[in-house]
Design an enzyme around this catalytic site. Structure first.
Site, mmCIF file in Angstrom:
data_model
loop_
_atom_site.group_PDB
_atom_site.id
_atom_site.type_symbol
_atom_site.label_atom_id
_atom_site.label_comp_id
_atom_site.label_asym_id
_atom_site.label_seq_id
_atom_site.Cartn_x
_atom_site.Cartn_y
_atom_site.Cartn_z
ATOM 1 C CD GLU A 120 -8.037 -7.335 -0.582
ATOM 2 O OE1 GLU A 120 -8.286 -6.133 -0.433
ATOM 3 O OE2 GLU A 120 -6.885 -7.791 -0.541
ATOM 4 C CG HIS A 176 -7.333 -2.361 -2.546
ATOM 5 N ND1 HIS A 176 -7.777 -1.538 -1.530
ATOM 6 C CD2 HIS A 176 -6.862 -3.478 -1.934
ATOM 7 C CE1 HIS A 176 -7.566 -2.128 -0.366
ATOM 8 N NE2 HIS A 176 -7.008 -3.310 -0.584
ATOM 9 C CE LYS A 189 -3.902 -2.516 1.910
ATOM 10 N NZ LYS A 189 -5.193 -2.456 2.577
HETATM 11 O O1 LIG Z 1 -4.302 -5.398 -0.084
HETATM 12 C C1 LIG Z 1 -4.454 -5.963 0.972
HETATM 13 C C2 LIG Z 1 -5.690 -5.938 1.709
HETATM 14 O O2 LIG Z 1 -6.420 -4.769 1.535
HETATM 15 C C3 LIG Z 1 -5.586 -6.368 3.117
HETATM 16 O O3 LIG Z 1 -4.995 -5.428 3.942
HETATM 17 P P1 LIG Z 1 -4.942 -5.745 5.513
HETATM 18 O O4 LIG Z 1 -4.540 -7.186 5.637
HETATM 19 O O5 LIG Z 1 -3.954 -4.803 6.080
HETATM 20 O O6 LIG Z 1 -6.348 -5.571 6.029
#
Ligand SMILES: O=C[C@H](O)COP(=O)(O)O
Length: 289
Positions: A201, A131, A29
């Protein structure tokens, strides 16, 4: 390798063998600065490359850094593979690079955007699109996601399409309908023989302390796979489904009936946690280990 001409088309799965190879990825991210990206890659590659040869079913492992550090990460992946003996399970087809977004045109007057052609030229194998954070904060809608998916395939990379419902529901059909409204247009926009990676997700499970429950994830992902294969006639071996949303070590075993692997965020920030997850998705250590 440094340019598109020298790179064969990305083929992340084992398409010829019609087998869906397990897969684990981590998106940085916008969490990491440049030194952290460099140290994270050094530590993760040390952990993962020592592990893959020892696993029952070594997964592919992909890293999705920010745009600026793509070339840095590419160099580190290439150097690590070059340092290993031939025949190692840790090869250029098992360590993959992804970008966090792309524009849908290859070139033009699109200030601030990044071309899919350039992403391939710097060595990306896959590109994440759709995303939840981009959908909610940057106006990425299903029509843009579809255009981007087509552009990714056109440039010989694999679309990694994030899908998921906004709120939790006991009604699996309703949840899958919401996801299908995101998946259907993508399937229509890419060639029938293109690989596709879906990251399921649930939006309500991203950034939390716990992932969605295993029963919930398996029910939704099983139905997504059924619709891809039966409704859309997409060959089963060309679609891999990952779970993401507060995923980390200790959950794959409970999800494996529904998914081919995991897409990690915060809970892979420790390279040892990433390696532990890779071990679990790779079905553990071979008996002699
Ligand atoms: O790109 C990954 C997902 O959005 C999961 O992020 P996270 O595991 O920090 O909630």
């Amino acid at each position: 390798m440094s340019n598109q001409e020298e790179r064969p088309p990305a083929q992340t799965g084992e398409v010829k063998g019609r087998r869906r190879r397990p897969l684990v990825g981590v998106s940085f991210k916008m969490y990491f600065d440049l030194p952290r990206t460099q140290s994270y890659m050094d530590q993760s590659l040390e952990e993962v490359s020592n592990l893959l040869d020892r696993l029952v079913d070594p997964p592919q492992v992909f890293f999705v850094p920010d745009f600026v550090t793509l070339s840095t990460v590419r160099s580190k992946l290439d150097s690590r593979v070059a340092s290993l003996p031939g025949g190692s399970a840790c090869s250029s087809s098992s360590l993959l690079l992804g970008a966090q977004d792309t524009h849908h045109e290859d070139s033009g007057a699109f200030t601030g955007e990044v071309s899919p052609k350039v992403l391939r030229q710097v060595g990306c194998d896959l590109v994440e699109i759709g995303h939840a954070e981009r959908r909610s904060m940057f106006g990425e809608d299903d029509s843009k996601v579809s255009l981007k998916a087509a552009a990714i395939c056109r440039n010989s990379m694999i679309p990694l399409v994030c899908v998921g419902e906004l709120t939790r529901s006991e009604d699996v059909g309703r949840v899958v309908d919401e996801c299908w409204s995101q998946i259907g247009p993508v399937l229509e926009s890419i060639p029938d023989d293109s690989e596709l990676i879906l990251a399921y997700e649930p939006v309500w499970a991203i950034g939390k302390q716990q992932p969605a429950s295993p029963d919930y994830v398996v029910a939704v992902t099983t139905e997504i796979r059924r619709r891809c294969v039966q409704l859309h006639a997409k060959p089963d071996h060309l679609v891999r489904i990952l779970y993401g949303g507060s995923a980390g070590p200790g959950i794959f075993e409970k999800l494996k009936q529904g998914v081919d692997g995991l897409f990690l965020g915060r809970f892979a920030h420790d390279p040892k946690a990433l390696a532990e997850t890779v071990k679990e998705v790779g079905r553990g250590l071979k008996p002699q280990d």
